[in-house]
Design an enzyme around this catalytic site. Structure first.
Site, PDB file in Angstrom:
ATOM      1  NE  ARG A  55      38.586  34.403  34.408  1.00  0.00           N
ATOM      2  CZ  ARG A  55      38.773  34.384  35.663  1.00  0.00           C
ATOM      3  NH1 ARG A  55      37.646  33.931  36.391  1.00  0.00           N
ATOM      4  NH2 ARG A  55      39.912  34.851  36.303  1.00  0.00           N
TER       5      ARG A  55
ATOM      6  CE  LYS B  42      46.662  45.902  52.422  1.00  0.00           C
ATOM      7  NZ  LYS B  42      45.705  44.767  52.369  1.00  0.00           N
TER       8      LYS B  42
ATOM      9  N   GLY C  27      44.529  41.223  38.914  1.00  0.00           N
ATOM     10  CA  GLY C  27      43.003  41.575  38.998  1.00  0.00           C
ATOM     11  C   GLY C  27      42.792  43.304  38.602  1.00  0.00           C
TER      12      GLY C  27
ATOM     13  N   GLY D 152      44.874  35.766  40.390  1.00  0.00           N
ATOM     14  CA  GLY D 152      45.741  35.002  41.135  1.00  0.00           C
ATOM     15  C   GLY D 152      46.719  33.949  40.573  1.00  0.00           C
TER      16      GLY D 152
HETATM   17  N1  LIG Z   1      48.020  55.604  46.174  1.00  0.00           N
HETATM   18  C1  LIG Z   1      47.437  54.693  46.571  1.00  0.00           C
HETATM   19  N2  LIG Z   1      46.611  54.575  47.830  1.00  0.00           N
HETATM   20  C2  LIG Z   1      45.992  53.749  48.045  1.00  0.00           C
HETATM   21  N3  LIG Z   1      45.232  52.952  47.229  1.00  0.00           N
HETATM   22  C3  LIG Z   1      45.955  52.688  45.998  1.00  0.00           C
HETATM   23  C4  LIG Z   1      46.809  53.572  45.617  1.00  0.00           C
HETATM   24  N4  LIG Z   1      47.195  53.419  44.403  1.00  0.00           N
HETATM   25  C5  LIG Z   1      46.544  52.252  44.103  1.00  0.00           C
HETATM   26  N5  LIG Z   1      45.728  52.047  45.163  1.00  0.00           N
HETATM   27  C6  LIG Z   1      44.792  50.916  45.013  1.00  0.00           C
HETATM   28  O1  LIG Z   1      45.211  49.706  44.879  1.00  0.00           O
HETATM   29  C7  LIG Z   1      44.343  48.726  44.432  1.00  0.00           C
HETATM   30  C8  LIG Z   1      44.866  47.741  43.525  1.00  0.00           C
HETATM   31  O2  LIG Z   1      45.798  46.898  44.249  1.00  0.00           O
HETATM   32  P1  LIG Z   1      46.076  45.350  43.943  1.00  0.00           P
HETATM   33  O3  LIG Z   1      44.834  44.499  44.220  1.00  0.00           O
HETATM   34  O4  LIG Z   1      47.271  45.036  44.672  1.00  0.00           O
HETATM   35  O5  LIG Z   1      46.248  45.507  42.388  1.00  0.00           O
HETATM   36  P2  LIG Z   1      46.058  44.118  41.273  1.00  0.00           P
HETATM   37  O6  LIG Z   1      44.804  43.754  41.499  1.00  0.00           O
HETATM   38  O7  LIG Z   1      46.305  45.050  40.144  1.00  0.00           O
HETATM   39  O8  LIG Z   1      47.179  43.459  41.749  1.00  0.00           O
HETATM   40  C9  LIG Z   1      43.460  49.445  43.783  1.00  0.00           C
HETATM   41  O9  LIG Z   1      42.095  49.221  44.318  1.00  0.00           O
HETATM   42  C10 LIG Z   1      43.794  50.995  44.003  1.00  0.00           C
HETATM   43  O10 LIG Z   1      42.787  51.752  44.291  1.00  0.00           O
HETATM   44  O1  LIG Z   2      38.437  34.352  39.151  1.00  0.00           O
HETATM   45  C1  LIG Z   2      39.298  33.435  39.649  1.00  0.00           C
HETATM   46  O2  LIG Z   2      40.389  33.881  40.276  1.00  0.00           O
HETATM   47  P1  LIG Z   2      41.005  35.493  40.147  1.00  0.00           P
HETATM   48  O3  LIG Z   2      39.892  36.479  40.749  1.00  0.00           O
HETATM   49  O4  LIG Z   2      42.186  35.611  41.054  1.00  0.00           O
HETATM   50  O5  LIG Z   2      41.526  35.668  38.682  1.00  0.00           O
HETATM   51  C2  LIG Z   2      39.604  31.951  39.290  1.00  0.00           C
HETATM   52  O6  LIG Z   2      38.227  31.406  38.808  1.00  0.00           O
HETATM   53  C3  LIG Z   2      39.714  30.969  40.557  1.00  0.00           C
HETATM   54  O7  LIG Z   2      38.729  31.279  41.434  1.00  0.00           O
HETATM   55  P2  LIG Z   2      38.979  30.929  43.043  1.00  0.00           P
HETATM   56  O8  LIG Z   2      39.985  31.900  43.482  1.00  0.00           O
HETATM   57  O9  LIG Z   2      37.579  30.987  43.757  1.00  0.00           O
HETATM   58  O10 LIG Z   2      39.610  29.583  43.210  1.00  0.00           O
END
Ligand SMILES: Nc1ncnc2c1ncn2[C@@H]1O[C@H](COP(=O)(O)OP(=O)(O)O)[C@@H](O)[C@H]1O
Ligand SMILES: O=C(OP(=O)(O)O)[C@H](O)COP(=O)(O)O
Length: 395
Positions: free
Chosen positions: A35, A197, A353, A376
């Site tokens: 960043r 999910k 993320g 986010g």
């Molecule tokens: N088949 C699975 N069963 C359980 N968890 C899973 C499976 N496939 C992926 N995951 C988990 O999903 C998580 C990511 O989910 P999510 O936060 O929705 O993704 P992103 O952060 O990319 O939006 C990872 O920690 C991964 O381990």
């Molecule tokens: O790291 C951030 O968000 P992200 O982890 O969703 O990318 C931003 O700096 C926003 O932080 P916040 O979710 O505490 O408002």
């Protein structure tokens, strides 16, 4: 859309909202400087014009003033990356900040202390925003990661800069990348949604169905869809209360002519562990006591065919539990496929993320077209929301 290129910063102070919310280790060292590197072009443009920069950011989610969340910790890293000395104000508003900002000379940079040491930041307080506004002549928002927050420094402060507010290079690039996928992407357009999910991606899926030709659903979400279609998913992760919704999504996709691709086979494990026994099984015939933790080889072949055929690709969410080496193959194979398609001319955007973490971990960062700096913020953009930080510059 006013960007930083519409201004000359000679003898002007740019008040720049950056997102320097970076991860630190126990020794307060920055463990991922993406960043900071991403904000560099904006800062350098101001300095090269003959202006100065007042940088403001939050770090973490402090409760009041907590030294572990001080932005002072990251000053050496910023200096390293920019190659310029960075002055630091121990408060983001008040006398010290104002006098340091007033005394800034062209070519100089001032970093303000964590905005969230004041509750007024998150509340979007007017008088706090006004105090911030005194610190610069032109307001630049370059904080995509925080653009979904309607806070003082991201949104309210902009109203004090009617004609003198703009997007920095990073924020402009993020907006352009999302637009390339969601509005004017070359067809066929593909979205790959994985992760844990269905519930966290519902709005994204529903919004995206109007924008894409193909949708790959992978990761833990898969099993809610498979169970909804009558498959046996063993002990795989599943949201029973979302099965009807999964059905509905498949129906909507059909009506909208979107081709949905689900895994056909999975790597099933008898425990959520690197030491588990594994077997490749049909996605809808997972035995009791086993859970699907990664996409299987046949699924990966199918996904590769789709990825190579598409010209615009959005990837959000891993295909398996990539944090465990044993279940990272699917996510790595998908990364390889996207890299190949990108090398052949497709535009690929990775955002959200954990997929960004996976892309970095497995070295795909330079092989895709764009990796978003917002988790986010990216998800909310994909949901079709106008982010308040962006709206404040456009208004
Ligand atoms: N088949 C699975 N069963 C359980 N968890 C899973 C499976 N496939 C992926 N995951 C988990 O999903 C998580 C990511 O989910 P999510 O936060 O929705 O993704 P992103 O952060 O990319 O939006 C990872 O920690 C991964 O381990
Ligand atoms: O790291 C951030 O968000 P992200 O982890 O969703 O990318 C931003 O700096 C926003 O932080 P916040 O979710 O505490 O408002």
């Amino acid at each position: 859309m006013k960007t930083i290129d519409d201004f000359n910063f000679e003898n002007k102070r740019a008040l720049i909202r950056v997102d320097f919310n970076v991860p630190l280790n126990d020794n307060f060292e920055v463990t991922d400087d993406t960043r900071i590197i991403s904000a560099k072009p904006t800062i350098i443009k101001v300095l090269e014009d003959g202006g100065s920069c007042v940088l403001m950011s939050h770090l973490g989610r402090p409760k009041g003033i907590q030294d572990e969340f001080s932005l002072r910790h990251i000053v050496p890293k910023i200096e390293d990356i920019l190659g310029v000395e960075v002055k630091f104000s121990g408060d983001c508003v008040g006398e010290e900040a104002e006098s340091m900002a007033n005394n800034l000379q062209p070519g100089e940079i001032l970093l303000l202390e964590n905005l969230r040491f004041h509750d007024e930041e998150k509340k979007g307080d007017e008088s706090f925003s006004k105090q911030l506004s005194k610190l610069g002549d032109i307001y630049v928002n370059d904080a995509f990661g925080t653009a979904h927050r309607a806070h003082a420094s991201t949104t309210i402060v902009a109203q004090y800069f009617k004609e003198t507010k703009c997007f920095g290079y990073l924020l402009a690039k993020e907006i352009e990348s999302i637009k390339k996928v969601m509005e004017d992407g070359e067809k066929p357009v593909l979205a790959i949604l994985g992760g844990a999910k269905v519930s966290s991606k519902i709005t994204v899926i529903e919004n995206i169905l109007d924008k894409v030709n193909h949708l790959i659903i992978g990761g833990g979400m898969t099993f809610t869809f498979i169970k909804a279609q009558g498959g046996q998913i063993g002990d795989s992760i599943c949201e029973d209360d979302k099965m009807e919704l999964a059905h509905d999504i498949l129906k909507q996709a059909k009506a909208k002519n979107v081709q949905v691709h689900l895994p056909v086979d999975v790597v099933a494990a008898n425990a959520f562990s690197n030491d588990a026994d594994t077997q490749i099984v049909d996605v809808s015939k997972i035995p009791e006591g086993w859970q699907g933790l990664d996409a299987g080889p046949k699924s990966l072949e199918n996904f590769d065919v789709v990825v190579q055929a598409c010209k615009t690709i959005l990837w959000n969410g891993p295909l398996g539990v990539f944090e465990l080496e044993k279940f990272a193959k699917g996510t790595i194979a998908l990364g390889d496929s996207i890299a190949e398609s990108t090398a052949n001319g497709a535009f690929s955007l990775v955002g959200g993320g954990d997929s960004v973490a996976a892309v970095k971990q497995f070295g795909f960062e330079k092989k895709v077209s764009y990796v978003s700096t917002g988790g986010g913020a990216m998800l909310e953009s994909l949901e079709g929301k106008t982010l308040p930080g962006i709206a404040a510059i456009l208004s």
